[in-house]
Design a protein around this motif. Structure first.
Motif, PDB file in Angstrom:
ATOM      1  N   GLU A   1      29.621 -63.092 113.778  1.00  0.00           N
ATOM      2  CA  GLU A   1      30.915 -63.045 113.077  1.00  0.00           C
ATOM      3  C   GLU A   1      30.900 -63.907 111.817  1.00  0.00           C
ATOM      4  OE1 GLU A   1      34.271 -63.923 115.726  1.00  0.00           O
ATOM      5  OE2 GLU A   1      33.047 -63.090 117.340  1.00  0.00           O
ATOM      6  N   HIS A   2      30.081 -64.965 111.795  1.00  0.00           N
ATOM      7  CA  HIS A   2      30.030 -65.814 110.600  1.00  0.00           C
ATOM      8  C   HIS A   2      29.600 -65.009 109.380  1.00  0.00           C
ATOM      9  CE1 HIS A   2      30.683 -69.571 112.753  1.00  0.00           C
ATOM     10  NE2 HIS A   2      29.747 -69.237 113.619  1.00  0.00           N
ATOM     11  N   GLU A   3      28.868 -63.926 109.630  1.00  0.00           N
ATOM     12  CA  GLU A   3      28.359 -63.109 108.527  1.00  0.00           C
ATOM     13  C   GLU A   3      29.094 -61.775 108.442  1.00  0.00           C
ATOM     14  OE1 GLU A   3      25.436 -63.597 106.513  1.00  0.00           O
ATOM     15  OE2 GLU A   3      24.784 -65.505 107.332  1.00  0.00           O
ATOM     16  N   GLY A   4      30.179 -61.624 109.218  1.00  0.00           N
ATOM     17  CA  GLY A   4      30.935 -60.369 109.197  1.00  0.00           C
ATOM     18  C   GLY A   4      30.143 -59.169 109.696  1.00  0.00           C
ATOM     19  N   VAL A   5      29.131 -59.424 110.544  1.00  0.00           N
ATOM     20  CA  VAL A   5      28.275 -58.336 111.039  1.00  0.00           C
ATOM     21  C   VAL A   5      28.797 -57.845 112.391  1.00  0.00           C
ATOM     22  CG1 VAL A   5      25.965 -57.832 111.933  1.00  0.00           C
ATOM     23  CG2 VAL A   5      26.240 -59.099 109.797  1.00  0.00           C
TER      24      VAL A   5
END
Ligand SMILES: Cc1ncc(COP(=O)(O)O)c(C=O)c1O
Length: 438
Positions: free
Chosen positions: A271-275
């Motif tokens: 989620e930190h990378e919006g993946v």
């Protein structure tokens, strides 16, 4: 009974009772099942482990990233006791029960993405990784699996093939499962590539030339590598790999066994990378120490395997499901995912200050309560001997810390999210002194 949350040494480490038990262990258990600490646990609660000699140790390992909500969290203990009184086992494949379905619903809600999902439950991280591969193969009709340098995915035959490091995980245990291919990981401290898209291009070129998208069922990646050294890929790496998978009909699997379940300051590290992965593997932190793991993913992919193709006698055991439901309640009610962010700030601040005066700390990295220091010698080469000395000095002073990394030169910190700032500071004081003397 809850222990006082304080470090207390009443004997040298290890004390006589631990030494006696270790002698029994040596006679009864194969040496291959090794231990980090020279002491035996008698009790544990919150951020403290008490050994059989009465020493109280600060726990910066959480049983390798498992007891995220604090070991033996009272709500978990009550839920497991109530479940044990009701029924310990019926086998979900014989007479199903509600807690399994409730855990599946919860993981469908908590994993990244708002698409329709399904969850299947298993026992260990490795078993869940194996099942993610089975599901991806059933969905795509393809066989190949791509993993990365420094990866760790477990100790079963398929997951040994997927794991990178030979000693101790693979050495002498082959032959390994076929159709597993390795691509270069993004490891900014070592490869110097700070642009994740460039690192992804390098990996995708290898995948394209050496495997070919048409043969590839799944790319399996730890969004932050665990045993491999808490390697955080350069920003953009995960997203570029995930996008390529989508464009090529390849299942993108996030192995979040170590990085998931609130550990990094998000429910899942990707989620930190919006993946948004196609499949997510959960284990470790999900059930406060009871054996439970899961594969969660897009309904169309998860439903590809034929009826009775997935399962196992104990997968989604009711005690483990009760523990997971209580763990989720605690994480949400106590805002522990945000607490991981506060732990990151505290630890980074302290570790950067130590690193500023000590060039042997080459890198401070990680997210949330999954933080590490990489130790190097004067030439910048990995210094495993220093990591070993430092870990051992901390153990002797009553602080449980773990090492990791391909070269064994990384000290990793995985405190429970319920640990107090005071205990964290005390543990870091011990580490700082030990480093000065190491
Ligand atoms: C990323 C990752 N995958 C898989 C595993 C294997 O999990 P288990 O030991 O529960 O089989 C681990 C364990 O450390 C892990 O860190």
């Amino acid at each position: 009974m809850a222990l006082t949350q304080e470090r207390r040494l009443v004997t040298p480490i290890p004390g006589p009772a631990s030494q006696a038990l270790m002698a029994r262990k040596h006679a009864a258990v194969p040496a291959a099942v090794a231990t980090t600490m020279p002491v035996f646990a008698a009790e544990a609660s919150g951020g403290i482990v008490k050994d059989v000699d009465g020493n109280q140790l600060i726990d910066l390992g959480s049983g390798i990233a498992v007891t995220t909500v604090g070991v033996s969290a009272p709500r978990v203990v009550d839920a497991v006791a109530a479940q044990a009184a009701a029924y310990t086992h019926t086998c979900f494949m014989v007479t199903p029960y509600e807690p399994y379905v409730a855990v599946a619903e919860a993981l469908n809600r908590l994993t990244p993405g708002d698409h329709e999902k399904r969850t299947a439950l298993f026992n260990s991280g490795a078993e869940a990784v194996e099942n993610a591969v089975k599901i991806a193969r059933a969905h795509t009709g393809r066989q190949a699996v791509v993993v990365f340098d420094h990866a760790y995915h477990g100790r079963t035959n398929l997951t040994m093939a997927m794991t990178a490091k030979s000693m101790p995980y693979k050495h002498g245990f082959g032959p390994f499962s076929p159709e597993v291919y390795r691509a270069p990981m993004s490891y900014p401290f070592r490869d110097g590539i700070k642009d994740g898209r460039l690192a992804a291009e390098r990996a995708l070129d290898v995948i394209d030339k050496q495997v070919g998208a048409a043969n590839l069922a799944a790319v399996v990646i730890e969004p932050i590598q665990g045993e491999g050294g808490f390697v955080v890929p350069a920003e953009g790496f995960l997203a570029a790999i995930a996008q390529w998978c989508t464009e090529n009909g390849v299942v993108f699997v996030a192995d979040e066994v170590q990085s998931g379940f609130g550990r990094t300051g998000a429910m899942y590290a990707c989620e930190h990378e919006g993946v948004v992965p196609d499949l997510v593997v959960t284990a470790k932190g999900v059930a406060d120490g009871l054996p439970l793991s899961a594969v969660t993913g897009r309904a169309a992919i998860m439903d590809a395997a034929h009826a009775s193709g997935l399962g196992g006698t104990y997968g989604g055991n009711p005690l483990a499901c009760a523990a997971a439901l209580a763990t989720i309640e605690i994480l949400e009610a106590e805002g522990l995912v945000a607490r991981a962010g506060a732990i990151e700030s505290l630890m980074r601040d302290r570790l950067h200050r130590v690193a500023a005066d000590d060039p042997r700390i080459g890198d401070v990295r990680g997210r949330g309560a999954m933080i590490a220091i990489e130790l190097v010698d004067a030439a910048g080469e990995p210094d495993a001997a220093l990591a070993k000395r430092l870990a051992s000095a901390c153990h002797t002073e009553g602080v449980i810390i773990l090492t990791c990394g391909t070269w064994g030169n990384v000290i990793r910190f995985l405190p429970p999210l319920t640990i107090s700032d005071a205990l964290l500071h005390e543990a870091l004081d011990v580490l700082t002194t030990a480093l000065q003397e190491a």
